[in-house]
Motif scaffolding. Structure first.
Motif, short mmCIF file in Angstrom:
data_model
loop_
_atom_site.label_atom_id
_atom_site.label_comp_id
_atom_site.label_asym_id
_atom_site.label_seq_id
_atom_site.Cartn_x
_atom_site.Cartn_y
_atom_site.Cartn_z
N MET A 108 0.51 -0.96 0.07
CA MET A 108 -0.48 0.19 0.06
C MET A 108 0.88 1.55 0.04
SD MET A 108 -3.27 1.12 2.57
CE MET A 108 -4.06 -0.08 2.05
N SER A 109 0.64 2.61 -0.97
CA SER A 109 1.47 3.32 -1.22
C SER A 109 1.42 4.30 0.35
CB SER A 109 1.25 3.86 -2.06
OG SER A 109 -0.46 5.10 -2.19
N LYS A 110 2.07 4.68 0.69
CA LYS A 110 1.68 6.17 1.99
C LYS A 110 0.94 6.96 2.07
CE LYS A 110 7.14 6.44 3.28
NZ LYS A 110 8.38 7.80 3.57
N GLY A 111 0.44 6.97 0.48
CA GLY A 111 -0.19 7.92 0.67
C GLY A 111 -1.60 7.69 1.61
N THR A 112 -1.84 6.39 1.08
CA THR A 112 -3.78 5.73 1.47
C THR A 112 -3.00 4.29 2.73
OG1 THR A 112 -2.79 3.60 -0.24
CG2 THR A 112 -4.05 5.24 -1.10
N GLU A 113 -1.95 4.70 3.75
CA GLU A 113 -2.24 4.10 5.11
C GLU A 113 -2.93 4.80 5.62
OE1 GLU A 113 1.89 3.61 6.50
OE2 GLU A 113 2.56 3.42 4.86
N GLY A 114 -4.31 3.67 6.22
CA GLY A 114 -4.75 4.12 6.96
C GLY A 114 -6.36 4.52 6.37
N ALA A 115 -6.58 4.41 5.03
CA ALA A 115 -7.58 5.67 4.25
C ALA A 115 -8.91 4.59 4.75
CB ALA A 115 -6.97 5.32 3.02
N THR A 116 -10.09 5.31 3.85
CA THR A 116 -11.17 4.03 4.44
C THR A 116 -11.20 3.56 2.93
OG1 THR A 116 -11.99 6.75 3.65
CG2 THR A 116 -12.36 6.39 6.29
N PRO A 117 -12.11 2.55 2.77
CA PRO A 117 -12.38 2.96 1.66
C PRO A 117 -13.00 3.45 0.37
CG PRO A 117 -13.00 0.83 2.70
CD PRO A 117 -12.96 2.27 3.77
N GLY A 118 -13.78 4.87 1.54
CA GLY A 118 -14.39 6.03 0.16
C GLY A 118 -13.06 6.50 -0.19
N PHE A 119 -12.36 6.47 0.54
CA PHE A 119 -11.47 7.97 0.30
C PHE A 119 -10.91 6.77 -0.91
CE2 PHE A 119 -6.44 8.31 0.69
CZ PHE A 119 -6.55 10.21 0.22
N LEU A 120 -10.44 5.68 -0.71
CA LEU A 120 -9.10 4.73 -1.88
C LEU A 120 -10.51 5.06 -3.23
CD1 LEU A 120 -8.59 1.54 0.37
CD2 LEU A 120 -6.92 4.24 -0.93
N VAL A 121 -11.40 4.87 -2.90
CA VAL A 121 -13.01 4.55 -4.14
C VAL A 121 -12.59 6.58 -4.96
CG1 VAL A 121 -14.94 5.09 -4.64
CG2 VAL A 121 -14.27 3.07 -3.82
N TRP A 122 -12.55 7.45 -3.84
CA TRP A 122 -12.17 8.74 -3.69
C TRP A 122 -10.20 8.83 -5.10
CZ3 TRP A 122 -14.44 13.10 -6.25
CH2 TRP A 122 -13.39 13.91 -6.16
N ARG A 123 -9.48 8.26 -4.42
CA ARG A 123 -8.34 8.74 -5.34
C ARG A 123 -8.54 8.05 -6.11
NH1 ARG A 123 -3.39 9.28 -2.41
NH2 ARG A 123 -2.80 9.59 -4.71
N LEU A 124 -8.96 6.46 -6.79
CA LEU A 124 -8.92 6.23 -7.86
C LEU A 124 -10.09 6.74 -8.98
CD1 LEU A 124 -7.56 3.27 -9.23
CD2 LEU A 124 -9.96 1.97 -8.44
N SER A 125 -11.20 7.00 -8.50
CA SER A 125 -11.48 7.99 -9.35
C SER A 125 -11.30 8.82 -10.38
CB SER A 125 -12.89 8.12 -8.78
OG SER A 125 -12.86 9.40 -8.25
N MET A 126 -10.26 9.94 -9.10
CA MET A 126 -9.76 11.02 -9.53
C MET A 126 -8.27 10.98 -10.40
SD MET A 126 -11.23 13.26 -8.42
CE MET A 126 -9.75 14.74 -9.05
N LYS A 127 -7.89 9.32 -10.11
CA LYS A 127 -6.76 9.24 -10.41
C LYS A 127 -6.46 8.69 -12.30
CE LYS A 127 -3.34 4.99 -10.92
NZ LYS A 127 -2.65 4.32 -10.89
N TRP A 128 -7.99 8.41 -12.51
CA TRP A 128 -8.10 8.18 -13.46
C TRP A 128 -9.47 8.62 -14.42
CZ3 TRP A 128 -7.91 4.28 -16.89
CH2 TRP A 128 -8.51 3.84 -18.43
N ARG A 129 -9.75 9.62 -13.62
CA ARG A 129 -10.55 11.15 -14.20
C ARG A 129 -9.22 11.92 -14.80
NH1 ARG A 129 -11.39 16.09 -11.90
NH2 ARG A 129 -11.62 17.33 -13.81
#
Length: 163
Positions: free
Chosen positions: A1-22
């Protein structure tokens, strides 16, 4: 897991992935004169037309998950760019049907090729597009997309617990 996502919630990970894709799609289709939202519209329209459908703006909004007003705005911009045609539905004069122009089909085919390359890159860590992990990931995403979300539900549940 990358440093920016340690301890992240599922909602935050969905947000990050959607932003990365967009952001990736925005950058990839910009040389073709498209934004990510416009790409979503023309790629969906391309697939629907290939299936013999000439959808209304409302049908395309339902298909893409975009708000009807936003689809109307995007369609007007794409029409101005010469990529699609908007015509009144002969069966319902209130409805507007959409169709890609020849130039729109050409631009869309090129954009789909570019985005498919990005998709291959994204899914490579899961074993690629046809892998068992990717298929499981797609099932999980579909399950989450099919789950109803009612923003009032958490509050109602909380109120019930306190009663």
């Amino acid at each position: 897991m990358s440093k920016g996502t340690e301890g992240a919630t599922p909602g935050f990970l969905v947000w990050r992935l959607s932003m990365k894709w967009r952001v990736a799609v925005d950058r990839a289709v910009a040389p073709l004169g498209l934004t990510h939202a416009q790409y979503s519209l023309v790629a969906s329209l391309y697939g629907m037309q290939r299936a013999g459908e000439r959808p209304s703006q409302r049908r395309l909004a339902d298909h893409t998950g975009l708000e009807p007003l936003y689809v109307s705005k995007l369609a007007r911009a794409l029409e101005t760019a010469g990529l699609l045609e908007r015509t009144r539905d002969p069966r319902d004069p209130r409805a507007v049907q959409l169709a890609l122009t020849e130039e729109g089909r050409d631009v869309t085919r090129r954009a789909i090729d570019v985005v498919q390359g990005l998709l291959r890159q994204l899914l490579d860590p899961l074993g690629g597009l046809g892998s068992a992990r990717t298929e499981a990931f797609m099932r999980d995403l579909t399950t989450l997309l099919d789950a109803p979300l009612d923003p009032l539900d958490p509050f109602r549940e909380h109120e019930t617990e306190q009663s």
